[in-house]
Design a protein around this motif. Structure first.
Motif, PDB file in Angstrom:
ATOM      1  N   ALA A   1       0.685  -1.154  -0.019  1.00  0.00           N
ATOM      2  CA  ALA A   1      -0.039   0.038  -0.020  1.00  0.00           C
ATOM      3  C   ALA A   1       0.826   1.161   0.033  1.00  0.00           C
ATOM      4  O   ALA A   1       1.997   1.204   0.618  1.00  0.00           O
ATOM      5  N   PRO A   2       0.552   2.324  -0.639  1.00  0.00           N
ATOM      6  CA  PRO A   2       0.985   3.357  -0.692  1.00  0.00           C
ATOM      7  C   PRO A   2       1.379   3.900   0.847  1.00  0.00           C
ATOM      8  O   PRO A   2       0.468   3.902   1.720  1.00  0.00           O
ATOM      9  N   ARG A   3       2.546   4.528   1.259  1.00  0.00           N
ATOM     10  CA  ARG A   3       2.889   4.974   2.573  1.00  0.00           C
ATOM     11  C   ARG A   3       2.213   6.217   2.872  1.00  0.00           C
ATOM     12  O   ARG A   3       2.157   7.364   1.893  1.00  0.00           O
TER      13      ARG A   3
ATOM     14  N   VAL B   1     -13.137   6.990 -10.662  1.00  0.00           N
ATOM     15  CA  VAL B   1     -11.770   6.360 -10.843  1.00  0.00           C
ATOM     16  C   VAL B   1     -10.766   7.396 -11.302  1.00  0.00           C
ATOM     17  O   VAL B   1     -11.181   7.592 -12.502  1.00  0.00           O
ATOM     18  N   GLU B   2      -9.600   7.641 -10.726  1.00  0.00           N
ATOM     19  CA  GLU B   2      -8.653   8.221 -11.195  1.00  0.00           C
ATOM     20  C   GLU B   2      -7.342   7.577 -11.289  1.00  0.00           C
ATOM     21  O   GLU B   2      -7.196   6.867 -10.431  1.00  0.00           O
ATOM     22  N   ASN B   3      -6.523   7.793 -12.565  1.00  0.00           N
ATOM     23  CA  ASN B   3      -5.239   7.005 -12.658  1.00  0.00           C
ATOM     24  C   ASN B   3      -4.327   8.095 -12.837  1.00  0.00           C
ATOM     25  O   ASN B   3      -4.437   9.217 -13.372  1.00  0.00           O
ATOM     26  N   PHE B   4      -3.100   7.791 -12.204  1.00  0.00           N
ATOM     27  CA  PHE B   4      -2.136   8.684 -12.167  1.00  0.00           C
ATOM     28  C   PHE B   4      -0.755   7.956 -12.631  1.00  0.00           C
ATOM     29  O   PHE B   4      -0.675   6.824 -12.670  1.00  0.00           O
ATOM     30  N   SER B   5       0.122   8.963 -12.815  1.00  0.00           N
ATOM     31  CA  SER B   5       1.600   8.527 -13.208  1.00  0.00           C
ATOM     32  C   SER B   5       2.038   7.905 -12.035  1.00  0.00           C
ATOM     33  O   SER B   5       1.999   8.093 -10.934  1.00  0.00           O
ATOM     34  N   PRO B   6       3.166   7.135 -12.302  1.00  0.00           N
ATOM     35  CA  PRO B   6       4.001   6.694 -11.099  1.00  0.00           C
ATOM     36  C   PRO B   6       4.874   7.529 -10.337  1.00  0.00           C
ATOM     37  O   PRO B   6       5.245   7.245  -9.011  1.00  0.00           O
ATOM     38  N   ASN B   7       5.116   8.911 -10.566  1.00  0.00           N
ATOM     39  CA  ASN B   7       5.663  10.046 -10.142  1.00  0.00           C
ATOM     40  C   ASN B   7       4.938  10.936  -9.284  1.00  0.00           C
ATOM     41  O   ASN B   7       5.292  11.632  -8.621  1.00  0.00           O
ATOM     42  N   GLN B   8       3.502  10.751  -9.446  1.00  0.00           N
ATOM     43  CA  GLN B   8       2.679  11.538  -9.009  1.00  0.00           C
ATOM     44  C   GLN B   8       2.393  11.237  -7.490  1.00  0.00           C
ATOM     45  O   GLN B   8       1.923  10.104  -7.387  1.00  0.00           O
TER      46      GLN B   8
ATOM     47  N   HIS C   1       7.454  -1.349  -0.447  1.00  0.00           N
ATOM     48  CA  HIS C   1       7.928  -2.498  -1.165  1.00  0.00           C
ATOM     49  C   HIS C   1       7.196  -2.555  -2.729  1.00  0.00           C
ATOM     50  O   HIS C   1       6.084  -2.910  -2.797  1.00  0.00           O
ATOM     51  N   PRO C   2       7.857  -1.849  -3.574  1.00  0.00           N
ATOM     52  CA  PRO C   2       7.397  -1.732  -4.782  1.00  0.00           C
ATOM     53  C   PRO C   2       7.017  -3.094  -5.533  1.00  0.00           C
ATOM     54  O   PRO C   2       5.850  -3.253  -6.063  1.00  0.00           O
ATOM     55  N   ASN C   3       7.877  -4.019  -5.159  1.00  0.00           N
ATOM     56  CA  ASN C   3       7.746  -5.369  -5.779  1.00  0.00           C
ATOM     57  C   ASN C   3       7.498  -5.564  -7.292  1.00  0.00           C
ATOM     58  O   ASN C   3       7.114  -6.529  -7.643  1.00  0.00           O
ATOM     59  N   GLY C   4       8.070  -4.722  -7.948  1.00  0.00           N
ATOM     60  CA  GLY C   4       8.257  -4.569  -9.391  1.00  0.00           C
ATOM     61  C   GLY C   4       8.255  -2.880  -9.720  1.00  0.00           C
ATOM     62  O   GLY C   4       8.649  -2.095  -9.009  1.00  0.00           O
ATOM     63  N   ILE C   5       8.121  -2.764 -11.100  1.00  0.00           N
ATOM     64  CA  ILE C   5       8.257  -1.463 -11.551  1.00  0.00           C
ATOM     65  C   ILE C   5       6.760  -0.930 -11.430  1.00  0.00           C
ATOM     66  O   ILE C   5       5.731  -1.301 -12.171  1.00  0.00           O
ATOM     67  N   LEU C   6       6.848   0.206 -10.926  1.00  0.00           N
ATOM     68  CA  LEU C   6       5.459   0.801 -10.763  1.00  0.00           C
ATOM     69  C   LEU C   6       5.121   1.415 -12.001  1.00  0.00           C
ATOM     70  O   LEU C   6       5.633   2.211 -12.868  1.00  0.00           O
ATOM     71  N   ILE C   7       3.766   1.427 -12.457  1.00  0.00           N
ATOM     72  CA  ILE C   7       3.434   1.913 -13.678  1.00  0.00           C
ATOM     73  C   ILE C   7       2.270   2.964 -13.401  1.00  0.00           C
ATOM     74  O   ILE C   7       1.897   3.597 -14.342  1.00  0.00           O
ATOM     75  N   GLY C   8       1.781   3.266 -12.118  1.00  0.00           N
ATOM     76  CA  GLY C   8       0.963   4.113 -11.910  1.00  0.00           C
ATOM     77  C   GLY C   8       0.113   4.049 -10.460  1.00  0.00           C
ATOM     78  O   GLY C   8       0.283   3.110  -9.739  1.00  0.00           O
ATOM     79  N   TYR C   9      -0.791   4.817 -10.313  1.00  0.00           N
ATOM     80  CA  TYR C   9      -1.535   4.679  -8.967  1.00  0.00           C
ATOM     81  C   TYR C   9      -2.956   4.987  -9.475  1.00  0.00           C
ATOM     82  O   TYR C   9      -3.272   5.455 -10.509  1.00  0.00           O
TER      83      TYR C   9
ATOM     84  N   THR D   1      -9.875   5.559  -1.727  1.00  0.00           N
ATOM     85  CA  THR D   1      -9.133   4.232  -1.917  1.00  0.00           C
ATOM     86  C   THR D   1      -7.709   4.452  -2.781  1.00  0.00           C
ATOM     87  O   THR D   1      -8.295   4.534  -4.136  1.00  0.00           O
ATOM     88  N   LEU D   2      -6.782   4.288  -2.421  1.00  0.00           N
ATOM     89  CA  LEU D   2      -5.511   4.427  -3.345  1.00  0.00           C
ATOM     90  C   LEU D   2      -4.723   3.135  -3.433  1.00  0.00           C
ATOM     91  O   LEU D   2      -4.417   2.721  -2.087  1.00  0.00           O
ATOM     92  N   SER D   3      -4.312   2.768  -4.552  1.00  0.00           N
ATOM     93  CA  SER D   3      -3.489   1.528  -4.660  1.00  0.00           C
ATOM     94  C   SER D   3      -2.264   1.879  -5.618  1.00  0.00           C
ATOM     95  O   SER D   3      -2.759   2.695  -6.600  1.00  0.00           O
ATOM     96  N   ALA D   4      -1.246   1.198  -5.739  1.00  0.00           N
ATOM     97  CA  ALA D   4      -0.041   1.222  -6.587  1.00  0.00           C
ATOM     98  C   ALA D   4      -0.426   0.107  -7.513  1.00  0.00           C
ATOM     99  O   ALA D   4      -0.926  -0.736  -7.397  1.00  0.00           O
ATOM    100  N   ARG D   5       0.045   0.291  -8.814  1.00  0.00           N
ATOM    101  CA  ARG D   5      -0.165  -0.656  -9.880  1.00  0.00           C
ATOM    102  C   ARG D   5       1.409  -1.018 -10.458  1.00  0.00           C
ATOM    103  O   ARG D   5       2.201  -0.254 -10.596  1.00  0.00           O
ATOM    104  N   THR D   6       1.501  -2.341 -10.647  1.00  0.00           N
ATOM    105  CA  THR D   6       2.685  -2.829 -11.390  1.00  0.00           C
ATOM    106  C   THR D   6       1.936  -3.671 -12.773  1.00  0.00           C
ATOM    107  O   THR D   6       0.734  -3.576 -13.000  1.00  0.00           O
ATOM    108  N   GLN D   7       2.769  -4.154 -13.506  1.00  0.00           N
ATOM    109  CA  GLN D   7       2.463  -4.861 -14.815  1.00  0.00           C
ATOM    110  C   GLN D   7       1.374  -6.150 -14.163  1.00  0.00           C
ATOM    111  O   GLN D   7       0.627  -6.520 -14.995  1.00  0.00           O
ATOM    112  N   VAL D   8       1.558  -6.505 -13.072  1.00  0.00           N
ATOM    113  CA  VAL D   8       0.997  -7.779 -12.509  1.00  0.00           C
ATOM    114  C   VAL D   8      -0.521  -7.046 -12.106  1.00  0.00           C
ATOM    115  O   VAL D   8      -1.488  -7.825 -12.451  1.00  0.00           O
ATOM    116  N   GLY D   9      -0.651  -6.014 -11.560  1.00  0.00           N
ATOM    117  CA  GLY D   9      -1.960  -5.673 -11.149  1.00  0.00           C
ATOM    118  C   GLY D   9      -1.959  -4.582  -9.844  1.00  0.00           C
ATOM    119  O   GLY D   9      -0.602  -4.021  -9.395  1.00  0.00           O
TER     120      GLY D   9
END
Length: 1387
Positions: free
Chosen positions: A1053-1055, A1101-1108, A1076-1084, A1125-1133
């Motif tokens: 989860a985002p800190r 629903v809003e999608n953000f870039s990984p640097n925002q 723990h990014p557990n991979g390459i972040l592709i967004g939030y 509700t905020l979650s981070a995404r990688t290629q896995v999900g």
């Protein structure tokens, strides 16, 4: 042939035995004396010594008697047997070991000769000289240094110099010194003297002289005719506090937000000064996470703020020895800023940097520079690592150690986490440490490689060696360090190589071996061990004493002891060679040791349990080859003090008389004292009390007399106690039911116990019941005591109903019984009855065997057999022992057996982990117990010899892998296979620049299995793995290291997800990247929905870039709240989500209808910035009290009690912009409460307030002020225009000097000096007057251009007023008080 025996120091004794006795003892295969050092029975006919294993050494005197061994009759025996010797003794004592058996005519192999010689050479003993002054003064002794100055001796130049050196010896030693390795002639220097009876040097400067002339390296020599002892090399240095270099410091110009370092560069004092920073007005500089002083004394600003130029900065150095403080010229800061207004309200702003327009920057290190550095520290010192970073916002510093954790017991953080201090450093503290500096813009780290070196430290410091003539000894000088120190031996201060040769001395590296020492061998040896970091010097003398035995205690002492107690008879003694000691009783010839007697290492005789027959005269005899000495101790045995009629609990009415009995039996030769305690405090015997020898009488009992009473019967040797409780009843009317009114109490003790119907295994016990005290007796408990195994300890035997007073008791064989009875009713238990007479049953063989028999290995080549020993009632006879049998399972070998008196036996030399059949059978003098059961035990385990092979890894998902391996062969386990274990560690992350912990983890797979699953791994990481097999001993060898990589997973989860609502129109969201990014972040992904009570709006629903990491939302509905509700995404999900809700708006709760039952509803809050009005509705009666409870966002809870009529209630202690939760509840019943509502106070200046600049009264006031200012300016201008020029000569009585500024017409310009700015000041950006460097500085007043201060802050000497160039010489100086008063205490 004479036999030499040596015993331990100060209380051990020895003997010289006749040859006939030796011969007889040897023939019987036993030692003549249990304290014998060398058993000469172990000598072969050819004269070859065969020492018993475990002996410590043989004396030179004994070796010179080897040839006499052929005269012993015992060597004609075909086989010699050495039995197990007595226990080890003190210093100089010898142990005896297992038996060596050799045929008389057999020639020993060569290794026996070598082993025996090695035994002789490796053994060293020493005699300890007692502290008795008469012995200390009589014995000759080489010098010993007792006191000396420290190696680095720094002295105050204002005091006389003292270099200490004291020593003891007999005769008293003389002293001389060397300076810089050359003889120091004290007589030639009138300032230098040596204290009487001491080697301490005193250098006196009262008559002049410079202390610096005496700096150098000094060494003290203490000498008498037996040797010379040396002190350490003492390096004498004079403390220095040099002046600060004179310098002019320009103002430091720096941009706001930029880093800054103010260098101190203190003068190099001895020792180094203590640095601290203050302003020129002597105010300490406030330090925090942003501004702090480094370990080197410099002042670091992580980022400069505008308020930093409100003061100046001066570095101060405090010198310890001279008690002076040196002050450097002050730095003045000039801060360039984009926002010149220093608004103090912004200091508490949550983001002061953005509010002031300061650009945010990633951290960078100010100290140390670069990304890596190294540091060396000595063992035992403190390691201080420091990292100071710049950045905006101010970075946080965290510390880590690669490959492990910081030592929590020794590590502490200093200087706002910028410094890490590890105290008492050891070798395991070496390694790589790194500091991590981070703020919200990013992070950097610096790695510090720490190397731990070590000056020499002792492993085995040489000790003084005192020997008897002909004895052997050794001096050992063993030290460690890094690098490894070298060892140099000296004798009497001279290198050992240049000393006269000594055939009895041999040097073997760090050890000097002495053989067959003589009187001429006395000397003082020095061991000097050193490396590049320091040295150690130790003195150890070798003294050879030849002293006959002598007693150290007073003669014919009288010892009195109570029957059945334990006592010790002391007999301290001394002699060289160390004497042996024997104890005798009443002049009898047998030595006392064993059974009820035990002789300690110091020669004291302990009698474990005193009996009447132990009374008598005891004689201790100390003997060595030079003679003997003896002393006597008279022992008297006294009867114990016992209370045979104890006080009983009583209940008495107020005003009556009470008598508490206490009858005592004691030894008539001892003086008896009977005293009483009340409630465990001494009882004051007043007029209403009478104390007699056997009772205490209280007349006219009052309520204050109630409590516990303790009778204390004591003599000078022992005492006995008995306690009773007195209850006092108040006067009351006569009850109608007499039985109901009588108080109930515990029953009286049963009495008159009688034993009848005596049989082999039973007896009848009869007793007379005591008074039940108005509560029927329900039970009787019969207890017994036996005097063989646990004398004085009572055990429960059986329990009988309260209606009987006679019972048949079943008994065990061979127990000396004594019985007592306790009565029980509903109130409690009575005191135990007096004991019955004793009855001993006849013995019989045991009827059972010990329980809980086990066989387990404690080492790889043994098996320990243990069991629970049998108690007194199951022993059935004297000399209870156990027959232990064992043999390997499933073999036809015969049973091994041994008889044991304890509860364990260790079988040695067993194969690794084999099963054994074990039997343990009880036996006493009447016979053996029944045949025991067979128990299976195992010998000890060894570490497994093989590792799992063909380890295969299959990745299941991003956090788990499947393992498969080939099992090891059972014979390689060498024990019970407990589990297979996988050790794995995270080698690195596939994400760049992400630090990971390489701490090893493990996964266990119990049992003999070929596969398992390892879970809870980190995704997107490189791992390494090893497999081992584990048994009861530990891990086996490790398998081949396998590597694997976990795929990408979903992030954590985002800190620090934060939701803020600055106003009713917008909501600000902020968050940090997942831990723990557990991979390459592709967004939030942000999901939010509006809700009002139970009503929910449409989810957005809003999608953000990984640097925002920020988002501002415009509210569509000012009333509803929002759930985010905020979650981070990688290629896995998408990963784990963080959920927050927007704060509740300050509105009133939804009105509801009044309920039927009592309740509180419709709570309304109308908040302002610092207060709020509260109203509510309720259906309570008039006069009901309520409580308003409110809690702020800092979790501070407050309550306000109110009446029902007083509404609204105003809360007046609120803070602007703070969120509160509130409820109202009934004061009488807190369970009746309103719902909890949330409100927030407005900020101090809200948008809806009227602008003060638009108010009419404010405009009018400003106009009036402007008009007044204009009028004042006009008046000033008119007065100034009247000044002009005017003739001065007419106004003056003296002519103008040549320095007067004048015009040609004899007049000068007059100007108003008050309108000029102050000299030495400038106007800062915010319009305030800033003090510049003063021309009249403190430095200009001190001698040498430097300002020195005393410890209390005052100047040294006086400072004078500066003179102008043309001033006359008649001007006088003036004194002033220093402005740095108390600066020393502030430091």
């Amino acid at each position: 042939m004479r036999r030499l025996a040596v015993r331990g120091a100060a209380g051990d004794a020895g003997e010289v035995a006749a040859p006939a006795a030796d011969s007889t003892d040897c023939a019987r295969g036993r030692h003549p004396s249990p304290r014998r050092l060398i058993d000469l029975c172990a000598i072969w006919d050819p004269g070859v010594f065969l020492p018993a294993v475990g002996w410590k050494r043989a004396s030179g005197f004994a070796r010179r008697r080897l040839n006499e061994a052929e005269t012993l009759n015992s060597v004609r025996e075909a086989q010699l047997e050495l039995l197990e010797a007595a226990r080890p003794r003190g210093p100089g004592s010898r142990e005896r070991g297992p038996v060596l058996r050799m045929a008389r005519q057999q020639q020993p192999p060569p290794w026996v000769h070598a082993a025996f010689l090695l035994c002789l050479l490796s053994l060293s003993g020493a005699i300890e000289i007692p502290m008795d002054p008469s012995i200390q003064n009589e014995l000759s002794q080489p010098p010993t240094i007792t006191k000396q100055s420290v190696k680095d001796h720094i002295v105050d130049p204002r005091d006389n110099i003292l270099i200490e050196c004291e020593a003891k010896g007999n005769p008293a030693p003389s002293f001389h010194w060397t300076r810089n390795s050359r003889f120091f002639n004290i007589a030639k220097d009138p300032r230098v003297s040596m204290r009487r009876r001491s080697g301490t040097l005193v250098i006196d400067f009262r008559s002049g002289g410079r202390p610096e002339e005496y700096e150098g390296e000094y060494q003290c020599f203490a000498r008498n005719k037996f040797g010379t002892a040396l002190s350490n090399r003492i390096r004498l240095q004079v403390s220095k506090s040099p002046l600060w270099p004179k310098e002019n410091l320009d103002p430091v110009v720096v941009q706001e937000g930029a880093p800054l370092t103010l260098q101190c560069n203190p003068p190099p004092g001895l020792p180094s000064p203590v640095i601290f920073w203050m302003s020129s007005s002597m105010e300490p500089i406030t330090q925090d996470k942003r501004v702090s002083q480094g370990h080197n004394g410099d002042l670091y600003f992580s980022n400069v703020m505008l308020q930093d130029m409100q003061t100046d900065y001066s570095c101060n150095a405090r010198f310890h020895f001279t008690h002076t403080i040196q002050q450097k010229n002050a730095f003045t800061l000039k801060v360039l800023t984009n926002n010149p207004y220093n608004d103090s309200s912004l200091r508490n702003h949550p983001d002061i940097y953005s509010a002031r327009g300061v650009a945010e920057r990633t951290p960078s290190f100010m100290y140390p520079q670069g990304t890596a550095s190294s540091q060396m520290v000595l063992r035992g010192m403190d390691l201080v690592l420091e990292c100071i970073a710049s950045g905006v916002p101010t970075p946080d510093i965290a510390w880590y150690k690669k490959g492990g954790d910081l030592p929590s017991d020794k590590a502490k953080f200093e200087n706002f986490n910028k410094a890490l201090r590890i105290t008492n450093v050891s070798e395991e503290d070496s390694g790589e440490y790194f500091c991590l500096a981070s703020n919200k813009m990013g992070s950097i780290r610096h790695t510090i490689s720490v190397r731990v070196k070590a000056a020499p430290y002792w492993l085995d410091e040489p000790k003084n060696l005192i020997l008897a003539p002909g004895e052997d000894g050794r001096l050992v000088c063993r030290a460690n360090g890094n690098p490894k120190p070298t060892v140099q031996w000296m004798v009497n201060g001279e290198p050992l190589q240049s000393a006269p040769p000594n055939p009895n001395r041999e040097v073997a590296g760090d050890t000097i071996i002495f053989r067959d020492t003589q009187i001429s061998s006395r000397a003082v040896y020095q061991c000097n061990t050193s490396n590049e970091h320091g040295y150690l010097l130790a003195n150890a003398f070798v003294s050879v004493l030849d002293v006959p035995p002598r007693m150290l205690s007073p003669r014919n002492q009288l010892i009195r002891v109570i029957l059945y107690n334990r006592t010790r008879l002391d007999c301290p003694f001394f002699g060289s060679p160390i004497p042996t000691l024997r104890w005798f009783k009443n002049g009898q010839g047998s030595n006392l040791d064993g059974g009820n007697y035990h002789v300690y290492e110091n020669g004291s005789l302990e009698i474990k349990m005193i009996r009447k027959e132990d009374q008598g005269i005891y004689t201790c005899v100390a003997t060595n080859i030079l003679g003997k000495a003896e002393n006597q101790v008279r022992l008297e045995v006294k009867d114990p003090t016992r209370i045979y009629r104890m006080p009983e609990d009583q209940v008495a009415k107020r005003g009556t008389t009470v008598q508490l009995e206490c009858r005592v039996k004691h030894d008539p030769s001892l003086k008896l004292t009977v005293s009483w305690l009340k409630d465990d405090e001494p009882l004051y015997i007043g007029n209403r009390m009478k104390k007699e020898d056997d009772s205490l009488t209280i007349f006219g009992v009052a309520e204050r007399d109630q409590g516990s009473y303790t009778c204390v019967a004591s003599t000078e040797l022992d005492q006995d106690l008995a306690k009773a409780y007195l209850t006092v009843l108040a006067d009351q009317a006569t009850p109608t039911n007499r039985l109901a009114a009588l108080p109930k109490g515990r029953p009286d003790r049963p009495r008159d116990l009688e034993l009848t119907d005596l049989a082999e295994r039973s007896v009848r016990l009869t007793w007379i019941p005591g008074d039940d005290n108005n509560s029927p007796i329900t039970d009787y408990v019969v207890q017994f005591e036996e005097d063989q195994f646990q004398p004085g300890v009572w055990h429960d035997h059986s329990k009988f109903p309260g209606s009987v007073n006679s019972a048949v008791l079943q008994l065990s064989p061979y127990v000396n019984y004594q019985f007592r009875v306790i009565a029980i009713n509903e109130v409690g238990s009575s005191h135990p009855s007096l004991p019955s007479e004793r009855y001993r049953t006849s013995g019989a063989p045991p009827e059972s065997n010990p329980a809980d028999v086990k066989g387990e290995g404690t080492r790889k080549n043994n098996m320990e057999i243990t069991w629970t020993p049998m108690n007194a009632t199951s022993a059935f006879g004297p000399n209870l022992r156990y027959i232990v049998k064992w043999r390997r399972r499933e073999t036809r070998e015969t049973w091994n057996n041994v008889t044991v008196w304890g509860s364990r036996y260790v079988v040695g030399q067993t194969p690794v982990y084999v099963p054994y059949e074990i039997r343990v059978q009880a036996e006493n003098d009447f016979g053996k117990g029944p045949e025991p059961d067979t128990v299976i035990g195992y010998s000890g385990e060894d570490y497994p010899r093989a590792a799992p092979t063909d380890v295969k890894i299959r990745v299941l998902n991003s956090t788990a892998i499947s393992l498969q391996w080939n099992r090891v062969y059972p014979d390689t386990v060498q024990g019970q296979l407990r589990e297979y274990r996988a050790y794995y560690w995270r080698e690195s992350s596939l994400l760049k620049n992400l630090w990971v912990s390489q701490k090893r983890q493990q996964a266990s797979f119990p049992g003999d299995r070929p596969r398992g699953v390892v879970s809870r791994l980190f995704p997107y990481s490189n791992y390494k793995l090893e497999m081992v097999v584990v048994n009861g001993r530990g891990d086996g060898p490790r398998s081949e290291t396998k590597e694997f990589t976990t795929p990408e997973g979903v992030p954590s989860a985002p800190r620090r997800f934060r939701v803020r609502q600055p106003n009713l129109e917008t909501i600000n969201l902020e968050w940090d990247h997942p831990e723990h990014p557990n991979g390459i972040l592709i967004g939030y992904t942000l999901k939010y929905v509006a809700f009002n009570g139970t009503k929910l709006g449409k989810q957005i629903v809003e999608n953000f870039s990984p640097n925002q990491t920020k988002f501002t939302m415009q509210r569509a509905d000012p009333v509803s709240r929002y759930r985010f509700t905020l979650s981070a995404r990688t290629q896995v999900g998408s990963g784990e989500a963080a959920t927050e809700e927007s704060p509740a708006p300050p509105n009133e709760a939804t009105p509801t209808a009044a309920p039927d039952r009592q309740s509180i509803w419709n709570v309304t809050v109308l908040p302002n910035s610092k207060w709020a009005n509260i109203t509510w509705k309720h259906n309570f009666g008039p006069g009901t009290d309520f409580v308003v409870e409110y809690i702020d966002s800092n979790h501070t809870k407050k309550t306000v009690p109110v009446k029902a009529q007083t509404q609204p209630i105003q809360l007046t202690d609120l803070y602007p912009g703070m969120t509160y939760t509130l409820r109202v509840y009934s004061r009488d019943n807190e369970g009746i409460s309103s719902t909890v509502i949330t409100f927030m106070t407005s900020t101090a200046y809200t948008n809806n307030q009227a602008d003060i600049a638009t108010q009419g009264w404010f405009i009018g006031l400003m106009c009036a002020i402007a008009l007044l200012v204009l009028i004042l300016l006009i008046v000033c201008f008119i007065k100034r225009s009247r000044g002009g020029k005017y003739p001065v000569r007419e106004k003056k009585d003296v002519p103008l000097g040549p320095e007067d500024p004048k015009e040609e017409d004899g007049s000068f310009d007059y100007s108003d000096e008050d309108n000029k700015p102050l000299q030495g000041s400038q106007t800062s950006l915010d319009g305030t007057i800033k003090q510049q460097e003063s021309d009249d500085s403190l430095v200009d007043y001190g001698e040498g251009g430097e300002g020195q201060f005393n410890e209390d802050g005052s100047f040294i000497g006086q400072y004078t007023v500066k003179k102008d160039k043309e001033e006359t010489e008649g001007n006088e100086s003036s004194e002033a008080t220093s402005p740095v008063n108390a600066i020393y205490s502030l430091a």
